[in-house]
Design an enzyme around this catalytic site. Structure first.
Site, PDB file in Angstrom:
ATOM      1  N   GLU A 249      41.721  41.117  43.822  1.00  0.00           N
ATOM      2  CA  GLU A 249      42.270  40.532  42.597  1.00  0.00           C
ATOM      3  C   GLU A 249      43.054  39.255  42.871  1.00  0.00           C
ATOM      4  OE1 GLU A 249      44.625  43.543  40.657  1.00  0.00           O
ATOM      5  OE2 GLU A 249      45.551  44.201  42.512  1.00  0.00           O
TER       6      GLU A 249
ATOM      7  N   CYS B 158      36.987  47.041  38.180  1.00  0.00           N
ATOM      8  CA  CYS B 158      37.828  47.886  37.331  1.00  0.00           C
ATOM      9  C   CYS B 158      38.723  47.087  36.398  1.00  0.00           C
ATOM     10  CB  CYS B 158      38.670  48.842  38.178  1.00  0.00           C
ATOM     11  SG  CYS B 158      39.821  47.989  39.250  1.00  0.00           S
TER      12      CYS B 158
HETATM   13  C1  PEP Z   1      43.089  44.087  37.490  1.00  0.00           C
HETATM   14  O1  PEP Z   1      43.943  43.265  37.854  1.00  0.00           O
HETATM   15  O2  PEP Z   1      41.943  43.741  37.120  1.00  0.00           O
HETATM   16  C2  PEP Z   1      43.396  45.510  37.475  1.00  0.00           C
HETATM   17  C3  PEP Z   1      42.467  46.391  37.203  1.00  0.00           C
HETATM   18  O3  PEP Z   1      44.681  45.887  37.710  1.00  0.00           O
HETATM   19  P1  PEP Z   1      45.854  45.775  36.605  1.00  0.00           P
HETATM   20  O4  PEP Z   1      45.193  45.466  35.299  1.00  0.00           O
HETATM   21  O5  PEP Z   1      46.582  47.050  36.572  1.00  0.00           O
HETATM   22  O6  PEP Z   1      46.670  44.655  37.126  1.00  0.00           O
HETATM   23 MG    MG Z   2      45.697  43.970  38.878  1.00  0.00          MG
END
Ligand code: PEP
Ligand code: MG
Length: 589
Positions: free
Chosen positions: A443, A514
């Protein structure tokens, strides 16, 4: 106040569609104390009512000051609390009251705004005098006005966990912890000035199946508690005080949507295969163990992301090892015969502040002491979590996932801690699964670009497009001012997704996605074309994404992805993908 045609147009606001569905209900305006002064027109006929509101607030403020004086007397603080008499005098000043009434008649605006401009004028008059004593009274004036203002604004404020009636929540912004703690069964819809599609409040609204529109910028300027509101989460629209025809139209749209959702649910036992037979894995994202029932109901084949920090957010203290063990075990046991559960170690900081953890205020919280960076300094918290995870691992198929990895150094340090915790359990003869896969979220752009290196060191990747988009385009995912730039279809983001998938394939490790993009039906074809086989999303997005995937052929998807990668901008990509999808498939935007 909203009876003219012009006002009706003004009361339709466009924002970001954050959670699907349509809610029709009464507004509950939930404002925090840092909120700016609202300003809206009132009719002549409303003036006596506004004046009554003002006098009631003044009365409440006087009672409050009286109570403070009694309290001060009990503690022998009469001398120190002498200023309260001055406050009382200001509250009962007929000149001030007259000025308020005059301004109300002159400007025809709501009383909060009138109070604000009247006080401002008084204060600037005080500040410009030569007399030091009078100049210093401006602070008192401000103090008194704030007391009255708070009574005007927050007179009916109910804490979100105590909501008694069904409402549509309208606010400047909501913290993820507010959203987590509110009475979900009482909130029909959410409309906020702030936030974006991938903010954690949006993610929670989707998880709780509450239609939500965020990024509205000015909704709190139009909304009054008790007024009717429509939240159209499918189109990103909010309508305050709708007319009869609009209401009728929206009741129909709401019924149609309910039917559509039901028809999707009826197909949810079908396998997720493309038209030409390629099997695609659909996993669920969860924030709380209680969501596991809907994961099973929606036939997700795994939990692709358990955002464990949310169990840290629900209390005023950090959960103990045993409390965490219980939460992880609940999910692992429920999924035991179905599939694995990827539990992400806590991702605190950024917009997720946790009571009891010393997360500090930072100038750039999203680039700062977040997630794994916080854990590396609070190794005790990380160790406790890893111990709870390892102990729980014997009850199902656990995968451990580390967030916000930016390079190999962090990964090596994390393995060291994980191995220490394992050794300790071994010594104490506490059982745990010896083959737990360990993976990372991709990410951060640096991780995406060096995913060939990272792939050799982990058992799986999960692409977090919410943050990857934020960090690649340098655009805060929760800031409505720059939301127009936030687009995971930016060529840079799509190229990174492609690189990560290719590098994972070369290293022969599974790669999933995700971020919220996985749950967007419009993105299914492009992601398939880029080679993605594991999609992880809010459980209630599974049915529609599955329906869309079942209508796509892999060769067509690959052809689309190839074309998309040659385009120069997110705009061009969005247009092409929209056209492509609309020609073939029925889906929700
Ligand atoms: C993302 O950053 O895409 C992720 C799934 O984590 P979060 O949304 O919890 O930061
Ligand atoms: Mg994230």
């Amino acid at each position: 106040m909203k009876s003219t045609y012009i006002m009706y147009i003004m009361n339709v606001l466009k924002g970001v569609s954050a959670a699907p569905g349509i809610a029709i209900g009464r507004i509950y305006l939930y404002l925090d104390e840092n909120y700016k002064v609202p300003r809206y027109d009132v009719k002549l006929a409303d003036l006596p009512g506004e004046m009554r509101r003002y006098r009631a607030a003044v009365q409440k403020a006087s009672e409050e000051i009286d109570a403070l004086k009694v309290e001060a007397a009990k503690r022998n603080l009469d001398k120190e609390s002498g200023f309260l008499d001055a406050h009382m005098l200001m509250l009962s000043d007929p000149e001030f009251d007259k000025q308020i009434e005059k301004n109300l008649n002159k400007y025809l605006k709501n009383i909060e705004w009138i109070l604000f401009i009247t006080v401002k004028k008084f204060i600037s008059a005080l500040e410009s005098t030569e007399d030091l004593y009078l100049r210093e009274r401006s602070v008192d004036m401000y103090d008194v006005a704030k007391r009255v203002f708070n009574h005007l604004m927050f007179k009916d404020r109910t804490a979100l966990p105590d909501l008694k009636m069904q409402v549509v929540l309208v606010s400047n912004d909501l913290l993820p912890s507010d959203t987590l703690m509110m009475r979900k069964d009482k909130v029909k819809g959410i409309a906020l000035n702030g936030g974006g599609k991938t903010s954690h409040t949006a993610i929670l609204a989707r998880a709780f199946q509450i239609p939500a529109v965020l990024g509205l910028s000015t909704i709190t300027d139009y909304a009054r508690s008790g007024d009717r509101i429509i939240v159209d989460g499918n189109r990103g629209l909010v309508i305050v005080d709708p007319d009869k025809d609009t209401l009728k139209k929206y009741r129909m749209l709401r019924d149609q949507w309910t039917k559509y959702e039901l028809s999707l649910k009826q197909q949810n036992k079908l396998p997720c295969v493309t038209k030409d037979g390629e099997h695609i894995h659909l996993h669920a994202n969860i924030e709380m163990p209680e969501e596991i029932d809907s994961v099973i109901e929606e036939h997700a084949d795994e939990v692709g992301l358990f955002r464990s920090e949310f169990i840290f957010m629900q209390n005023d203290f950090v959960p103990t090892e045993d409390e965490q063990f219980e939460a992880y075990t609940k999910v692992l046991k429920a999924m035991k015969n179905l599939g694995s559960v990827a539990i992400r170690t806590i991702d605190v900081g950024g917009d997720k502040l946790i009571p009891g953890l010393d997360v500090i205020e930072e100038r750039n919280p999203l680039l700062g002491w977040r997630s794994i960076r916080f854990c590396m300094e609070h190794k005790d918290i990380l160790r406790t979590q890893l111990r709870a995870l390892l102990r729980a691992s014997v009850f199902g198929k656990l995968r451990i996932m580390f967030p916000m990895i930016s390079g190999v150094g962090e990964l090596n340090a994390l393995y060291e801690i994980l191995n220490e915790v394992k050794d300790d359990l071994k010594r104490k003869k506490i059982p745990y699964d010896k083959n737990i896969p360990v993976g990372i979220m991709i990410e951060v752009p640096s991780a995406a670009v060096t995913s060939d290196i990272l792939a050799k060191k982990v058992d799986f990747f999960s692409i977090g497009t919410n943050d990857l988009t934020q960090y690649t385009i340098a655009v805060d995912r929760g800031n409505e001012k720059v939301a127009y730039l936030y687009d995971p279809f930016h060529p840079a983001v799509l190229r990174m997704i492609k690189t990560v998938i290719e590098n994972a394939n070369k290293a022969n490790i599974p790669v999933g996605l995700c971020g919220e993009l996985a749950g967007e039906p419009r993105a299914a074809a492009v992601l398939l074309g880029l080679g993605l086989k594991h999609f992880s999303m809010a459980a209630n997005s599974i049915a529609e994404v599955k329906k869309v995937i079942r209508e796509i052929r892999m060769d067509e998807a690959e052809e689309l992805a190839e074309k998309v990668l040659k385009l120069e901008s997110a705009d061009e990509i969005n247009k092409l993908v929209k056209k492509w999808m609309e020609e073939r498939i029925e889906y929700t935007e």
